[in-house]
Motif scaffolding. Structure first.
Motif, PDB file in Angstrom:
ATOM      1  N   SER A 147       0.827  -1.204   0.000  1.00  0.00           N
ATOM      2  CA  SER A 147       0.000   0.000   0.000  1.00  0.00           C
ATOM      3  C   SER A 147       0.866   1.261   0.000  1.00  0.00           C
ATOM      4  O   SER A 147       0.531   2.260  -0.646  1.00  0.00           O
ATOM      5  CB  SER A 147      -0.951  -0.001   1.204  1.00  0.00           C
ATOM      6  OG  SER A 147      -0.241  -0.085   2.419  1.00  0.00           O
ATOM      7  N   LEU A 148       1.998   1.209   0.695  1.00  0.00           N
ATOM      8  CA  LEU A 148       2.899   2.356   0.726  1.00  0.00           C
ATOM      9  C   LEU A 148       3.562   2.561  -0.636  1.00  0.00           C
ATOM     10  O   LEU A 148       3.743   3.703  -1.086  1.00  0.00           O
ATOM     11  CB  LEU A 148       3.965   2.152   1.811  1.00  0.00           C
ATOM     12  CG  LEU A 148       4.838   3.354   2.165  1.00  0.00           C
ATOM     13  CD1 LEU A 148       3.979   4.548   2.554  1.00  0.00           C
ATOM     14  CD2 LEU A 148       5.787   2.993   3.296  1.00  0.00           C
TER      15      LEU A 148
ATOM     16  N   ALA B 281       2.186   1.871  -3.468  1.00  0.00           N
ATOM     17  CA  ALA B 281       1.158   2.465  -4.322  1.00  0.00           C
ATOM     18  C   ALA B 281       1.024   3.960  -4.064  1.00  0.00           C
ATOM     19  O   ALA B 281       0.831   4.750  -4.995  1.00  0.00           O
ATOM     20  CB  ALA B 281      -0.187   1.770  -4.070  1.00  0.00           C
ATOM     21  N   LEU B 282       1.136   4.354  -2.797  1.00  0.00           N
ATOM     22  CA  LEU B 282       1.084   5.786  -2.462  1.00  0.00           C
ATOM     23  C   LEU B 282       2.265   6.531  -3.075  1.00  0.00           C
ATOM     24  O   LEU B 282       2.115   7.637  -3.608  1.00  0.00           O
ATOM     25  CB  LEU B 282       1.077   5.962  -0.942  1.00  0.00           C
ATOM     26  CG  LEU B 282       1.074   7.405  -0.429  1.00  0.00           C
ATOM     27  CD1 LEU B 282      -0.156   8.164  -0.926  1.00  0.00           C
ATOM     28  CD2 LEU B 282       1.137   7.428   1.100  1.00  0.00           C
TER      29      LEU B 282
ATOM     30  N   TYR C  94      -4.882   2.636  -7.688  1.00  0.00           N
ATOM     31  CA  TYR C  94      -3.800   2.946  -6.738  1.00  0.00           C
ATOM     32  C   TYR C  94      -4.365   3.535  -5.447  1.00  0.00           C
ATOM     33  O   TYR C  94      -3.877   3.238  -4.354  1.00  0.00           O
ATOM     34  CB  TYR C  94      -2.804   3.905  -7.375  1.00  0.00           C
ATOM     35  CG  TYR C  94      -1.989   3.247  -8.458  1.00  0.00           C
ATOM     36  CD1 TYR C  94      -0.932   2.400  -8.132  1.00  0.00           C
ATOM     37  CD2 TYR C  94      -2.287   3.435  -9.807  1.00  0.00           C
ATOM     38  CE1 TYR C  94      -0.188   1.772  -9.117  1.00  0.00           C
ATOM     39  CE2 TYR C  94      -1.555   2.809 -10.796  1.00  0.00           C
ATOM     40  CZ  TYR C  94      -0.508   1.973 -10.444  1.00  0.00           C
ATOM     41  OH  TYR C  94       0.221   1.337 -11.412  1.00  0.00           O
ATOM     42  N   GLU C  95      -5.402   4.352  -5.559  1.00  0.00           N
ATOM     43  CA  GLU C  95      -6.040   4.892  -4.355  1.00  0.00           C
ATOM     44  C   GLU C  95      -6.652   3.772  -3.519  1.00  0.00           C
ATOM     45  O   GLU C  95      -6.608   3.805  -2.280  1.00  0.00           O
ATOM     46  CB  GLU C  95      -7.114   5.907  -4.748  1.00  0.00           C
ATOM     47  CG  GLU C  95      -6.554   7.193  -5.331  1.00  0.00           C
ATOM     48  CD  GLU C  95      -7.631   8.086  -5.921  1.00  0.00           C
ATOM     49  OE1 GLU C  95      -8.831   7.823  -5.670  1.00  0.00           O
ATOM     50  OE2 GLU C  95      -7.290   9.045  -6.639  1.00  0.00           O
TER      51      GLU C  95
ATOM     52  N   PHE D 255      -3.684   2.005  -1.657  1.00  0.00           N
ATOM     53  CA  PHE D 255      -3.114   2.708  -0.502  1.00  0.00           C
ATOM     54  C   PHE D 255      -4.146   3.060   0.564  1.00  0.00           C
ATOM     55  O   PHE D 255      -3.794   3.557   1.625  1.00  0.00           O
ATOM     56  CB  PHE D 255      -2.256   3.917  -0.912  1.00  0.00           C
ATOM     57  CG  PHE D 255      -2.948   5.122  -1.492  1.00  0.00           C
ATOM     58  CD1 PHE D 255      -3.863   5.848  -0.750  1.00  0.00           C
ATOM     59  CD2 PHE D 255      -2.607   5.589  -2.764  1.00  0.00           C
ATOM     60  CE1 PHE D 255      -4.458   6.994  -1.263  1.00  0.00           C
ATOM     61  CE2 PHE D 255      -3.184   6.741  -3.279  1.00  0.00           C
ATOM     62  CZ  PHE D 255      -4.122   7.437  -2.526  1.00  0.00           C
TER      63      PHE D 255
ATOM     64  N   LEU E 264      -3.484   1.498   4.017  1.00  0.00           N
ATOM     65  CA  LEU E 264      -2.405   1.976   4.881  1.00  0.00           C
ATOM     66  C   LEU E 264      -2.752   2.025   6.369  1.00  0.00           C
ATOM     67  O   LEU E 264      -1.974   1.548   7.199  1.00  0.00           O
ATOM     68  CB  LEU E 264      -1.938   3.360   4.420  1.00  0.00           C
ATOM     69  CG  LEU E 264      -0.810   3.402   3.387  1.00  0.00           C
ATOM     70  CD1 LEU E 264      -0.589   4.825   2.899  1.00  0.00           C
ATOM     71  CD2 LEU E 264       0.479   2.848   3.982  1.00  0.00           C
TER      72      LEU E 264
ATOM     73  N   PHE F 185       2.495   9.158   6.374  1.00  0.00           N
ATOM     74  CA  PHE F 185       1.980   8.315   5.294  1.00  0.00           C
ATOM     75  C   PHE F 185       0.450   8.275   5.283  1.00  0.00           C
ATOM     76  O   PHE F 185      -0.176   8.435   4.229  1.00  0.00           O
ATOM     77  CB  PHE F 185       2.536   6.897   5.424  1.00  0.00           C
ATOM     78  CG  PHE F 185       4.029   6.817   5.272  1.00  0.00           C
ATOM     79  CD1 PHE F 185       4.710   7.676   4.433  1.00  0.00           C
ATOM     80  CD2 PHE F 185       4.770   5.881   5.989  1.00  0.00           C
ATOM     81  CE1 PHE F 185       6.086   7.609   4.285  1.00  0.00           C
ATOM     82  CE2 PHE F 185       6.150   5.800   5.855  1.00  0.00           C
ATOM     83  CZ  PHE F 185       6.806   6.672   4.996  1.00  0.00           C
TER      84      PHE F 185
ATOM     85  N   ALA G 244      -1.890  10.041   2.511  1.00  0.00           N
ATOM     86  CA  ALA G 244      -2.796   9.244   1.685  1.00  0.00           C
ATOM     87  C   ALA G 244      -4.212   9.812   1.722  1.00  0.00           C
ATOM     88  O   ALA G 244      -4.883   9.905   0.682  1.00  0.00           O
ATOM     89  CB  ALA G 244      -2.800   7.794   2.172  1.00  0.00           C
TER      90      ALA G 244
ATOM     91  N   SER H  78       3.695  -3.303  -5.191  1.00  0.00           N
ATOM     92  CA  SER H  78       2.518  -2.482  -5.464  1.00  0.00           C
ATOM     93  C   SER H  78       2.200  -2.441  -6.958  1.00  0.00           C
ATOM     94  O   SER H  78       1.025  -2.439  -7.352  1.00  0.00           O
ATOM     95  CB  SER H  78       2.725  -1.061  -4.933  1.00  0.00           C
ATOM     96  OG  SER H  78       3.763  -0.405  -5.628  1.00  0.00           O
TER      97      SER H  78
END
Length: 250
Positions: A12-13, A15-16, A37-38, A41, A44, A108, A112, A184
């Motif tokens: 998830s990180l 992807a962020l 992608y949203e 992440f 997270l 993070f 996000a 990711s």
């Protein structure tokens, strides 16, 4: 539990990071898949809480994954006394460790949430307001990438490398980052293919999927290159505090 939590937290990180990278480079092709992608992440907070629970259990002495968390390790006269850990205590001490951990997580998670909020607003704006918000997201993304570069490296030292407390590596942060990034990218491709199979994302074509696949290919090379570089450098230097990591695993 920690391996599981950190693995998915890392995806998830990653992807962020890629989402912010696309904003900072003003890339257009990825706009059609940005919701994917949203979605990745958005995990997270769950991953962060799970990781922090395991870290807190270690700090309370409920397990000994991180041996340096045991007070006996820095107590002279104790059977567990470790001079190497004592030297690292200015950095690896509980208050400073937890301050860093909370700074990482808040940066993070709040980052996000902010990116997700701005992404939704951008869909409903037009004209001059859209341009202003786009430029604001562009600048904030560039700032976030700087913070990510620093915090992701420190996080990998604190949460992963310090498990093997006698070992250290200036390259390890980059290696962990590359692993998160490639994970990711693979996750995003799989989700896009799944959603396409279900009839969603009609505007995403083979060219978009091919671009995503090229990112997987490129970042997997980066990941492999970093690992090989590290083991090759350690092999020919043959420094004991370096090779201990690979010696145990090989």
């Amino acid at each position: 539990l920690f391996i599981n939590a950190f693995f998915f937290f890392g995806i998830s990180l990653g992807a962020l990071f890629f989402f912010a990278l696309q904003n900072a480079t003003e890339t257009s092709w990825s706009v059609l898949v940005r919701r994917v992608y949203e979605g990745i992440f958005s995990y997270l907070p769950v991953g962060a809480i799970t990781v922090l629970v395991v870290l807190a259990a270690g700090s309370l002495g409920l397990h000994h994954v991180w041996s340096w968390m045991d007070p006996a390790v820095i107590t002279e006269g104790s059977d567990k006394y470790d001079a190497v850990v004592v030297e690292k205590m200015p950095y690896l001490n509980a208050p400073f460790f937890w301050i860093r951990a909370l700074v990482y997580v808040l940066t993070f998670v709040l980052g996000a949430r902010w990116f997700r909020k701005q992404s939704l607003i951008l869909d409903s704006e037009s004209g001059e307001a859209l341009v202003k918000r786009h430029l604001m997201v562009y600048r904030r993304s560039a700032l976030f990438l700087v913070l990510f570069a620093v915090f992701s490296s420190l996080m990998s030292w604190d949460w992963v490398m310090s498990i093997d407390v006698h070992w250290f590596s200036t390259l390890f942060g980059w290696y962990v980052f590359a692993g998160m990034w490639v994970g990711s990218m693979i996750c995003a491709v799989v989700l896009v293919l799944y959603l396409k199979g279900k009839g969603y994302l009609p505007q995403v074509n083979n060219s978009h999927i091919h671009d995503m696949g090229k990112w997987v290919f490129a970042v997997s090379f980066l990941w492999t290159y970093l690992y090989f570089s590290q083991i090759m450098l350690y092999w020919y230097s043959d420094i004991p505090e370096d090779v201990i990591y690979f010696n145990v695993r090989i």
